[in-house]
Design a protein around this motif. Structure first.
Motif, mmCIF file in Angstrom:
data_model
loop_
_atom_site.group_PDB
_atom_site.id
_atom_site.type_symbol
_atom_site.label_atom_id
_atom_site.label_comp_id
_atom_site.label_asym_id
_atom_site.label_seq_id
_atom_site.Cartn_x
_atom_site.Cartn_y
_atom_site.Cartn_z
ATOM 1 N N PRO A 41 20.225 -95.794 16.757
ATOM 2 C CA PRO A 41 21.265 -95.318 16.871
ATOM 3 C C PRO A 41 21.407 -93.679 15.484
ATOM 4 O O PRO A 41 21.915 -92.888 15.362
ATOM 5 N N ALA A 42 20.126 -93.608 14.707
ATOM 6 C CA ALA A 42 19.997 -92.464 14.062
ATOM 7 C C ALA A 42 19.073 -91.959 14.038
ATOM 8 O O ALA A 42 18.838 -90.889 13.866
ATOM 9 N N GLY A 43 18.550 -91.678 15.840
ATOM 10 C CA GLY A 43 18.322 -90.579 16.435
ATOM 11 C C GLY A 43 18.980 -89.212 17.065
ATOM 12 O O GLY A 43 20.540 -89.623 16.079
ATOM 13 N N PRO A 44 18.378 -88.665 17.825
ATOM 14 C CA PRO A 44 19.036 -87.502 18.350
ATOM 15 C C PRO A 44 20.411 -87.947 19.446
ATOM 16 O O PRO A 44 20.402 -89.494 19.875
ATOM 17 N N ALA A 45 21.514 -87.605 19.195
ATOM 18 C CA ALA A 45 22.407 -87.380 19.966
ATOM 19 C C ALA A 45 23.001 -86.272 21.177
ATOM 20 O O ALA A 45 22.460 -84.605 20.354
ATOM 21 N N LEU A 46 23.287 -86.444 22.413
ATOM 22 C CA LEU A 46 23.676 -85.354 23.089
ATOM 23 C C LEU A 46 24.952 -84.546 23.011
ATOM 24 O O LEU A 46 25.473 -85.670 22.772
ATOM 25 N N THR A 47 26.005 -83.918 22.966
ATOM 26 C CA THR A 47 27.169 -83.484 22.399
ATOM 27 C C THR A 47 27.191 -82.449 23.786
ATOM 28 O O THR A 47 26.687 -81.438 24.058
ATOM 29 N N PHE A 48 28.967 -82.718 24.392
ATOM 30 C CA PHE A 48 29.036 -82.107 25.744
ATOM 31 C C PHE A 48 30.948 -81.991 25.706
ATOM 32 O O PHE A 48 30.715 -82.000 24.278
ATOM 33 N N PHE A 49 31.024 -80.302 25.912
ATOM 34 C CA PHE A 49 32.364 -80.332 25.822
ATOM 35 C C PHE A 49 32.644 -81.489 26.745
ATOM 36 O O PHE A 49 32.654 -81.768 28.150
ATOM 37 N N PRO A 50 34.154 -81.331 26.408
ATOM 38 C CA PRO A 50 34.885 -82.875 26.787
ATOM 39 C C PRO A 50 35.120 -82.263 28.964
ATOM 40 O O PRO A 50 34.557 -83.511 29.642
ATOM 41 N N THR A 51 35.109 -81.362 29.024
ATOM 42 C CA THR A 51 35.631 -80.764 31.144
ATOM 43 C C THR A 51 34.070 -80.621 31.221
ATOM 44 O O THR A 51 33.800 -81.457 32.384
ATOM 45 N N ASP A 52 33.423 -80.623 31.126
ATOM 46 C CA ASP A 52 31.533 -80.790 31.180
ATOM 47 C C ASP A 52 31.014 -82.068 30.996
ATOM 48 O O ASP A 52 30.576 -82.893 32.278
ATOM 49 N N TRP A 53 31.491 -83.457 30.565
ATOM 50 C CA TRP A 53 30.969 -84.331 30.240
ATOM 51 C C TRP A 53 32.233 -84.897 31.512
ATOM 52 O O TRP A 53 31.436 -85.596 32.397
ATOM 53 N N ASN A 54 33.617 -84.944 31.382
ATOM 54 C CA ASN A 54 34.299 -85.041 32.940
ATOM 55 C C ASN A 54 33.579 -84.730 34.499
ATOM 56 O O ASN A 54 33.239 -85.503 34.885
ATOM 57 N N THR A 55 33.082 -83.658 34.418
ATOM 58 C CA THR A 55 32.098 -83.018 35.276
ATOM 59 C C THR A 55 31.482 -83.867 36.059
ATOM 60 O O THR A 55 30.835 -84.534 37.371
ATOM 61 N N PHE A 56 30.197 -84.247 34.757
ATOM 62 C CA PHE A 56 29.100 -85.065 35.187
ATOM 63 C C PHE A 56 29.234 -86.588 35.620
ATOM 64 O O PHE A 56 28.580 -86.921 36.473
ATOM 65 N N ILE A 57 30.523 -87.548 34.803
ATOM 66 C CA ILE A 57 30.779 -88.531 35.334
ATOM 67 C C ILE A 57 31.236 -88.738 36.599
ATOM 68 O O ILE A 57 30.859 -89.554 37.405
#
Length: 64
Positions: A41-57
Motif C-alpha cells: 500500500p505504500a508502494g507506487p500506484a497507477l493513475t488513469f483518467f476516468p474515461t481511460d479506466w472505463n475503456t480498460f474495464i
C-alpha cells in the motif's frame, strides 16, 4: 504524481481472500482513478483518467 492521501481504496471484487495478487482501486479522487497492489500500500500506484479506466474495464469484460 497526484496526491493520493485522501484516496478511499477498495479491493477488486475479483481479488481473492488468500493473500495473493490483489488490486485496490480508488475512484473518489477528482479527475483520476488510482490503482495499487494491496500487498504494497505504500508502494507506487497507477493513475488513469476516468474515461481511460472505463475503456480498460469494458475491454477486460468483453470476451475475445
Amino acid at each position: 504524481m497526484p496526491d493520493l492521501t485522501k484516496a478511499r481504496w477498495h479491493k477488486s471484487s475479483y481479488s481473492g481472500d488468500n493473500g495473493g495478487a490483489c488490486v485496490e482501486v480508488a475512484t473518489n479522487l477528482p479527475g483520476i482513478v488510482a490503482v495499487r497492489d494491496s500487498k504494497d500500500p505504500a508502494g507506487p500506484a497507477l493513475t488513469f483518467f476516468p474515461t481511460d479506466w472505463n475503456t480498460f474495464i469494458r475491454a477486460t469484460k468483453t470476451p475475445h
